[in-house]
Design a protein around this motif. Structure first.
Motif, PDB file in Angstrom:
ATOM      1  N   LEU A  25       0.750  -1.146   0.061  1.00 40.03           N
ATOM      2  CA  LEU A  25      -0.034  -0.052  -0.053  1.00 40.03           C
ATOM      3  C   LEU A  25       0.893   1.171  -0.137  1.00 40.03           C
ATOM      4  O   LEU A  25       0.354   2.244  -0.524  1.00 40.03           O
ATOM      5  CB  LEU A  25      -0.865  -0.080   1.325  1.00 40.03           C
ATOM      6  CG  LEU A  25      -2.074  -1.169   1.107  1.00 40.03           C
ATOM      7  CD1 LEU A  25      -2.870  -1.106   2.413  1.00 40.03           C
ATOM      8  CD2 LEU A  25      -2.953  -0.993  -0.090  1.00 40.03           C
ATOM      9  N   HIS A  30       0.037   2.509  -5.691  1.00 43.99           N
ATOM     10  CA  HIS A  30      -1.274   2.466  -4.763  1.00 43.99           C
ATOM     11  C   HIS A  30      -1.788   4.106  -4.576  1.00 43.99           C
ATOM     12  O   HIS A  30      -2.861   4.280  -4.406  1.00 43.99           O
ATOM     13  CB  HIS A  30      -0.881   1.746  -3.406  1.00 43.99           C
ATOM     14  CG  HIS A  30      -2.231   1.644  -2.797  1.00 43.99           C
ATOM     15  ND1 HIS A  30      -3.259   0.880  -2.881  1.00 43.99           N
ATOM     16  CD2 HIS A  30      -2.673   2.549  -1.558  1.00 43.99           C
ATOM     17  CE1 HIS A  30      -4.334   1.076  -2.161  1.00 43.99           C
ATOM     18  NE2 HIS A  30      -3.920   2.047  -1.352  1.00 43.99           N
ATOM     19  N   MET A  34      -5.447   5.550  -5.196  1.00 49.48           N
ATOM     20  CA  MET A  34      -5.962   6.355  -4.099  1.00 49.48           C
ATOM     21  C   MET A  34      -6.464   7.644  -4.614  1.00 49.48           C
ATOM     22  O   MET A  34      -7.566   8.028  -4.341  1.00 49.48           O
ATOM     23  CB  MET A  34      -4.978   6.529  -3.001  1.00 49.48           C
ATOM     24  CG  MET A  34      -4.751   5.327  -2.343  1.00 49.48           C
ATOM     25  SD  MET A  34      -6.132   4.704  -1.020  1.00 49.48           S
ATOM     26  CE  MET A  34      -6.205   5.608   0.339  1.00 49.48           C
ATOM     27  N   MET A  73      -3.184   6.161   5.765  1.00 46.96           N
ATOM     28  CA  MET A  73      -3.567   5.318   4.530  1.00 46.96           C
ATOM     29  C   MET A  73      -4.763   4.830   5.257  1.00 46.96           C
ATOM     30  O   MET A  73      -5.920   4.982   4.657  1.00 46.96           O
ATOM     31  CB  MET A  73      -2.757   4.287   4.352  1.00 46.96           C
ATOM     32  CG  MET A  73      -3.184   3.227   3.316  1.00 46.96           C
ATOM     33  SD  MET A  73      -3.470   4.110   1.529  1.00 46.96           S
ATOM     34  CE  MET A  73      -1.783   4.373   1.069  1.00 46.96           C
ATOM     35  N   HIS A  77      -8.669   5.385   4.070  1.00 50.82           N
ATOM     36  CA  HIS A  77      -9.382   4.268   3.481  1.00 50.82           C
ATOM     37  C   HIS A  77     -10.772   4.412   4.243  1.00 50.82           C
ATOM     38  O   HIS A  77     -11.883   4.169   3.695  1.00 50.82           O
ATOM     39  CB  HIS A  77      -8.817   3.023   3.883  1.00 50.82           C
ATOM     40  CG  HIS A  77      -7.721   2.552   3.039  1.00 50.82           C
ATOM     41  ND1 HIS A  77      -7.105   1.364   3.393  1.00 50.82           N
ATOM     42  CD2 HIS A  77      -7.364   3.052   1.817  1.00 50.82           C
ATOM     43  CE1 HIS A  77      -6.081   1.377   2.361  1.00 50.82           C
ATOM     44  NE2 HIS A  77      -6.050   2.327   1.393  1.00 50.82           N
TER      45      HIS A  77
HETATM   46 CU   LIG Z   1      -4.959   3.003   0.272  1.00 53.50          CU
END
Ligand SMILES: [Cu+2]
Length: 82
Positions: A25, A30, A34, A73, A77
């Protein structure tokens, strides 16, 4: 109750090899994903929240702070409803 479930989730993450998860991630590919996902968000306040969290995650990644990167992160999320 909440603390217990956070701890349980934390332990589950450790059990699932954090090195792999962080590597998966906390990388440019990634982050790009995102950015794309956040760009498609329709809830303005959640979008702002996710963007702020992702910015902090990117900053931590650049410093080599994987734990910080994963922490922010996860916040991103959550704001995204993941
Ligand atoms: Cu992410």
């Amino acid at each position: 109750m909440l603390k217990t479930s956070i701890l349980a989730a934390f332990l589950a993450v450790i059990a699932l090899s954090p090195a792999y998860a962080a590597q998966d991630l906390c990388n440019e590919a990634h982050m790009k994903k995102m950015d794309d996902m956040i760009a498609k968000m329709t809830d303005a306040s959640k979008k702002k929240e996710a963007t702020a969290a992702l910015d902090m995650s990117k900053a931590a990644m650049k410093k080599g702070d994987t734990a910080g990167c994963m922490k922010h992160m996860n916040e991103a999320h959550k704001a995204m409803g993941l």
